[in-house]
Design an enzyme around this catalytic site. Structure first.
Site, PDB file in Angstrom:
ATOM      1  N   TYR A   1     -14.200   4.048   9.941  1.00 22.05           N
ATOM      2  CA  TYR A   1     -12.756   3.860   9.773  1.00 22.05           C
ATOM      3  C   TYR A   1     -12.024   4.120  11.088  1.00 22.05           C
ATOM      4  O   TYR A   1     -11.298   3.253  11.594  1.00 22.05           O
ATOM      5  CB  TYR A   1     -12.202   4.784   8.675  1.00 22.05           C
ATOM      6  CG  TYR A   1     -10.686   4.932   8.730  1.00 22.05           C
ATOM      7  CD1 TYR A   1      -9.851   3.847   8.476  1.00 22.05           C
ATOM      8  CD2 TYR A   1     -10.097   6.151   9.075  1.00 22.05           C
ATOM      9  CE1 TYR A   1      -8.464   3.969   8.557  1.00 22.05           C
ATOM     10  CE2 TYR A   1      -8.715   6.286   9.145  1.00 22.05           C
ATOM     11  CZ  TYR A   1      -7.903   5.193   8.888  1.00 22.05           C
ATOM     12  OH  TYR A   1      -6.537   5.312   8.979  1.00 22.05           O
TER      13      TYR A   1
ATOM     14  N   LYS B   1      -9.980   1.574  13.644  1.00 23.29           N
ATOM     15  CA  LYS B   1      -8.568   1.756  14.003  1.00 23.29           C
ATOM     16  C   LYS B   1      -8.421   1.848  15.528  1.00 23.29           C
ATOM     17  O   LYS B   1      -7.487   1.292  16.101  1.00 23.29           O
ATOM     18  CB  LYS B   1      -7.998   3.017  13.342  1.00 23.29           C
ATOM     19  CG  LYS B   1      -7.831   2.932  11.839  1.00 23.29           C
ATOM     20  CD  LYS B   1      -6.832   1.871  11.387  1.00 23.29           C
ATOM     21  CE  LYS B   1      -5.408   2.190  11.789  1.00 23.29           C
ATOM     22  NZ  LYS B   1      -4.465   1.181  11.216  1.00 23.29           N
TER      23      LYS B   1
ATOM     24  N   THR C   1      -3.648   6.010  13.688  1.00 21.71           N
ATOM     25  CA  THR C   1      -3.951   7.303  13.075  1.00 21.71           C
ATOM     26  C   THR C   1      -4.405   8.322  14.120  1.00 21.71           C
ATOM     27  O   THR C   1      -4.985   7.940  15.152  1.00 21.71           O
ATOM     28  CB  THR C   1      -5.066   7.111  12.020  1.00 21.71           C
ATOM     29  OG1 THR C   1      -5.595   8.391  11.663  1.00 21.71           O
ATOM     30  CG2 THR C   1      -6.219   6.262  12.537  1.00 21.71           C
ATOM     31  N   ASP C   2      -4.198   9.593  13.816  1.00 17.51           N
ATOM     32  CA  ASP C   2      -4.691  10.654  14.713  1.00 17.51           C
ATOM     33  C   ASP C   2      -6.225  10.688  14.745  1.00 17.51           C
ATOM     34  O   ASP C   2      -6.812  11.271  15.659  1.00 17.51           O
ATOM     35  CB  ASP C   2      -4.141  12.028  14.289  1.00 17.51           C
ATOM     36  CG  ASP C   2      -4.573  12.479  12.894  1.00 17.51           C
ATOM     37  OD1 ASP C   2      -5.174  11.680  12.140  1.00 17.51           O
ATOM     38  OD2 ASP C   2      -4.304  13.646  12.554  1.00 17.51           O
ATOM     39  N   GLU C   3      -6.861  10.046  13.758  1.00 11.25           N
ATOM     40  CA  GLU C   3      -8.325  10.118  13.677  1.00 11.25           C
ATOM     41  C   GLU C   3      -9.004   9.421  14.849  1.00 11.25           C
ATOM     42  O   GLU C   3     -10.184   9.653  15.110  1.00 11.25           O
ATOM     43  CB  GLU C   3      -8.827   9.541  12.345  1.00 11.25           C
ATOM     44  CG  GLU C   3      -8.230  10.281  11.163  1.00 11.25           C
ATOM     45  CD  GLU C   3      -8.977  10.062   9.859  1.00 11.25           C
ATOM     46  OE1 GLU C   3     -10.167   9.728   9.904  1.00 11.25           O
ATOM     47  OE2 GLU C   3      -8.348  10.234   8.806  1.00 11.25           O
TER      48      GLU C   3
ATOM     49  N   GLY D   1     -20.820  13.282   8.910  1.00 14.04           N
ATOM     50  CA  GLY D   1     -20.051  13.282  10.160  1.00 14.04           C
ATOM     51  C   GLY D   1     -18.626  13.775   9.987  1.00 14.04           C
ATOM     52  O   GLY D   1     -17.731  13.379  10.751  1.00 14.04           O
TER      53      GLY D   1
ATOM     54  N   ASN E   1      -8.650  22.071   4.009  1.00  7.46           N
ATOM     55  CA  ASN E   1      -8.755  21.452   2.677  1.00  7.46           C
ATOM     56  C   ASN E   1      -8.782  22.536   1.591  1.00  7.46           C
ATOM     57  O   ASN E   1      -8.286  22.334   0.481  1.00  7.46           O
ATOM     58  CB  ASN E   1     -10.024  20.595   2.595  1.00  7.46           C
ATOM     59  CG  ASN E   1      -9.880  19.313   3.395  1.00  7.46           C
ATOM     60  OD1 ASN E   1      -8.789  18.951   3.824  1.00  7.46           O
ATOM     61  ND2 ASN E   1     -10.998  18.624   3.595  1.00  7.46           N
TER      62      ASN E   1
ATOM     63  N   LEU F   1      -7.428  12.659  -1.114  1.00  5.59           N
ATOM     64  CA  LEU F   1      -7.601  14.049  -1.541  1.00  5.59           C
ATOM     65  C   LEU F   1      -6.495  14.566  -2.473  1.00  5.59           C
ATOM     66  O   LEU F   1      -6.782  15.026  -3.587  1.00  5.59           O
ATOM     67  CB  LEU F   1      -7.728  14.966  -0.315  1.00  5.59           C
ATOM     68  CG  LEU F   1      -8.094  16.418  -0.627  1.00  5.59           C
ATOM     69  CD1 LEU F   1      -9.033  16.978   0.432  1.00  5.59           C
ATOM     70  CD2 LEU F   1      -6.869  17.311  -0.722  1.00  5.59           C
TER      71      LEU F   1
ATOM     72  N   GLY G   1       0.844  -1.197   0.000  1.00 10.95           N
ATOM     73  CA  GLY G   1       0.000   0.000   0.000  1.00 10.95           C
ATOM     74  C   GLY G   1       0.881   1.249   0.000  1.00 10.95           C
ATOM     75  O   GLY G   1       2.107   1.172  -0.143  1.00 10.95           O
TER      76      GLY G   1
HETATM   77  P1  NAD Z   1      -3.461   1.861   1.899  1.00 12.38           P
HETATM   78  O1  NAD Z   1      -4.928   1.705   1.787  1.00 12.38           O
HETATM   79  O2  NAD Z   1      -2.720   2.579   0.823  1.00 12.38           O
HETATM   80  O3  NAD Z   1      -2.761   0.442   2.060  1.00 12.38           O
HETATM   81  C1  NAD Z   1      -3.305  -0.569   2.863  1.00 12.38           C
HETATM   82  C2  NAD Z   1      -2.670  -1.890   2.448  1.00 12.38           C
HETATM   83  O4  NAD Z   1      -3.196  -2.917   3.286  1.00 12.38           O
HETATM   84  C3  NAD Z   1      -2.990  -2.276   0.992  1.00 12.38           C
HETATM   85  O5  NAD Z   1      -1.813  -2.690   0.355  1.00 12.38           O
HETATM   86  C4  NAD Z   1      -3.978  -3.437   1.149  1.00 12.38           C
HETATM   87  O6  NAD Z   1      -3.890  -4.371   0.086  1.00 12.38           O
HETATM   88  C5  NAD Z   1      -3.543  -4.027   2.473  1.00 12.38           C
HETATM   89  N1  NAD Z   1      -4.627  -4.769   3.123  1.00 12.38           N
HETATM   90  C6  NAD Z   1      -5.908  -4.349   3.326  1.00 12.38           C
HETATM   91  N2  NAD Z   1      -6.606  -5.313   3.939  1.00 12.38           N
HETATM   92  C7  NAD Z   1      -5.760  -6.361   4.131  1.00 12.38           C
HETATM   93  C8  NAD Z   1      -5.896  -7.627   4.739  1.00 12.38           C
HETATM   94  N3  NAD Z   1      -7.063  -8.040   5.253  1.00 12.38           N
HETATM   95  N4  NAD Z   1      -4.812  -8.450   4.778  1.00 12.38           N
HETATM   96  C9  NAD Z   1      -3.625  -8.041   4.250  1.00 12.38           C
HETATM   97  N5  NAD Z   1      -3.444  -6.857   3.666  1.00 12.38           N
HETATM   98  C10 NAD Z   1      -4.499  -6.010   3.617  1.00 12.38           C
HETATM   99  O7  NAD Z   1      -3.232   2.561   3.323  1.00 12.38           O
HETATM  100  P2  NAD Z   1      -2.088   3.571   3.776  1.00 12.38           P
HETATM  101  O8  NAD Z   1      -2.534   4.951   3.508  1.00 12.38           O
HETATM  102  O9  NAD Z   1      -0.782   3.101   3.249  1.00 12.38           O
HETATM  103  O10 NAD Z   1      -2.150   3.355   5.352  1.00 12.38           O
HETATM  104  C11 NAD Z   1      -1.309   2.387   5.984  1.00 12.38           C
HETATM  105  C12 NAD Z   1      -1.584   2.408   7.477  1.00 12.38           C
HETATM  106  O11 NAD Z   1      -1.320   3.709   7.996  1.00 12.38           O
HETATM  107  C13 NAD Z   1      -3.036   2.108   7.842  1.00 12.38           C
HETATM  108  O12 NAD Z   1      -3.042   1.318   8.989  1.00 12.38           O
HETATM  109  C14 NAD Z   1      -3.651   3.473   8.111  1.00 12.38           C
HETATM  110  O13 NAD Z   1      -4.705   3.379   9.034  1.00 12.38           O
HETATM  111  C15 NAD Z   1      -2.444   4.202   8.693  1.00 12.38           C
HETATM  112  N6  NAD Z   1      -2.458   5.666   8.514  1.00 12.38           N
HETATM  113  C16 NAD Z   1      -2.664   6.204   7.272  1.00 12.38           C
HETATM  114  C17 NAD Z   1      -2.618   7.596   7.124  1.00 12.38           C
HETATM  115  C18 NAD Z   1      -2.788   8.236   5.769  1.00 12.38           C
HETATM  116  O14 NAD Z   1      -2.856   9.465   5.699  1.00 12.38           O
HETATM  117  N7  NAD Z   1      -2.830   7.483   4.678  1.00 12.38           N
HETATM  118  C19 NAD Z   1      -2.390   8.410   8.235  1.00 12.38           C
HETATM  119  C20 NAD Z   1      -2.187   7.816   9.488  1.00 12.38           C
HETATM  120  C21 NAD Z   1      -2.222   6.442   9.606  1.00 12.38           C
END
Ligand code: NAD
Length: 332
Positions: A149, A153, A125-127, A273, A247, A189, A10
């Site tokens: 979501y 988390k 996440t901060d959320e 929400g 935003n 976004l 991801g």
């Molecule tokens: P993303 O959606 O780009 O990637 C998620 C990955 O997890 C994907 O590759 C997906 O295939 C894999 N995945 C989903 N379900 C799965 C499962 N059941 N088994 C195995 N793999 C699975 O997400 P991201 O933006 O890279 O976020 C990564 C982490 O960071 C998440 O835990 C998210 O909550 C956290 N996070 C994201 C942000 C942000 O701004 N994107 C900010 C803070 C925290």
């Protein structure tokens, strides 16, 4: 050192794995990396090298307890990124979020416990803190998530705490603000707006655009995760903040970087929400672990726009159908 990374194909997980393979984390230059990822719509195998002598890619689901026990065995450390990550999708299909983000986290931690893994970082996440009108949340504030979501988390965070308190598993939790950077799916976004502008389309801004988020470059987030992995303490929680912008501010900057005028903004009905403002106090990770972001928002945002401009072959196949969740508007 043998390290297992979930969600490594991801957006953020792949940045972390590429960093490990490129030797950017001192002491991990020889680490052998196993990536476990289900490759949902959000995962993309092309985010990682096809082959690397120190990497093994395994496609699979973190909710599959037996599969996870097999995969985790023999590893020293685990970094857990895998999640369903898009707030808008969680409003339409919450069960997948609970399954992966809560049950999947539990199944992974159980496997870590059985395999006697030395330490785990659970990337959150901060959320989970919910919206805050002024000031900022510290790590001790109660969790008040508002979307399926963020609630899922938060559930994962509590499972992590329980595995630490009940079983003594060394789990550390990071709570980071919004990430931006290359390889981010076009439903989020910044990529949505950049790719729309590059395609000559309008950008769909939720509500009045006054929702405020903090933004951190994905490489800084990965450096922070590594700082927690190597220097954090068992059971510790670490906020990771960024540059606060509405935003609307982000949209204006993207319009400028893409040479587009303000008339390209289309206001669409607000997300249900929609949290108004997130803000975290990240003095703990800065003071105790010496973490500092290295990439300024101005420099980082310009480089991200350039990346999407230079890599249409990566994002064009991901463009959503007009009626898909997230295609109506974009928040973060
Ligand atoms: P993303 O959606 O780009 O990637 C998620 C990955 O997890 C994907 O590759 C997906 O295939 C894999 N995945 C989903 N379900 C799965 C499962 N059941 N088994 C195995 N793999 C699975 O997400 P991201 O933006 O890279 O976020 C990564 C982490 O960071 C998440 O835990 C998210 O909550 C956290 N996070 C994201 C942000 C942000 O701004 N994107 C900010 C803070 C925290």
């Amino acid at each position: 050192m043998r390290i297992l990374v979930t969600g490594g194909a991801g957006f953020i997980g792949s940045c972390y794995v590429r960093g490990l393979l490129d030797g950017v984390h001192p002491g991990y230059e020889d680490a052998r990396v196993t990536v476990v990822d289900k490759l949902t719509y959000a995962g993309n195998r092309a985010n990682l090298p096809e082959r690397h002598e120190r990497m093994r890619f395994v496609r699979g689901d973190i909710t599959d307890a037996e599969f996870m026990r097999e995969q985790v065995a023999g590893h020293d450390e685990v970094v857990h990124f895998a999640a369903e990550s898009h707030v808008d999708r969680s409003l339409h299909a919450a069960s997948e979020f609970v399954r992966t983000n809560v049950e999947g986290t539990q199944s992974l931690l159980e496997a870590c416990l059985r395999a006697e893994v030395d330490r785990v970082v659970h990337v959150s996440t901060d959320e989970v803190y919910g919206s805050i009108d002024e000031g900022s949340w510290s790590e001790t504030r109660p969790l008040l998530p508002n979307s399926p979501y963020s609630a899922s988390k938060a559930g994962g965070d509590l499972i992590a705490r329980a595995y630490w308190r009940s079983h003594g598993l060394d789990v550390r939790v990071t709570r980071c603000s919004n990430n931006y950077g290359p390889y981010q799916h076009v439903e989020k976004l910044i990529p949505l707006f950049v790719t729309n502008l590059l395609n000559g389309l309008d950008v769909p801004l939720y509500g009045n655009g006054l929702n405020v988020r903090e933004w951190v470059h994905v490489e800084d987030h990965c450096r922070a995760v590594q700082a927690v992995l190597t220097g954090g303490e068992a059971g510790g929680i670490y906020n990771i903040g960024g540059t606060a912008l509405s935003n609307r501010d982000i949209t204006d900057r993207l319009l400028d970087l893409c040479g587009a005028d303000r008339g390209r903004v289309r206001h669409v009905e607000d997300r249900k929400g929609h949290d108004l403002r997130y803000a975290v106090d990240d003095s703990k990770i800065r003071t105790l672990l010496g973490y500092r972001p290295r990439i300024s928002f101005e420099e980082g945002l310009a480089s991200v726009v350039d990346w999407y401009r230079d890599n249409p072959g990566w994002w064009k196949p991901l463009l959503p159908a007009p009626s898909a969740p997230g295609g109506e508007g974009a928040g973060a």
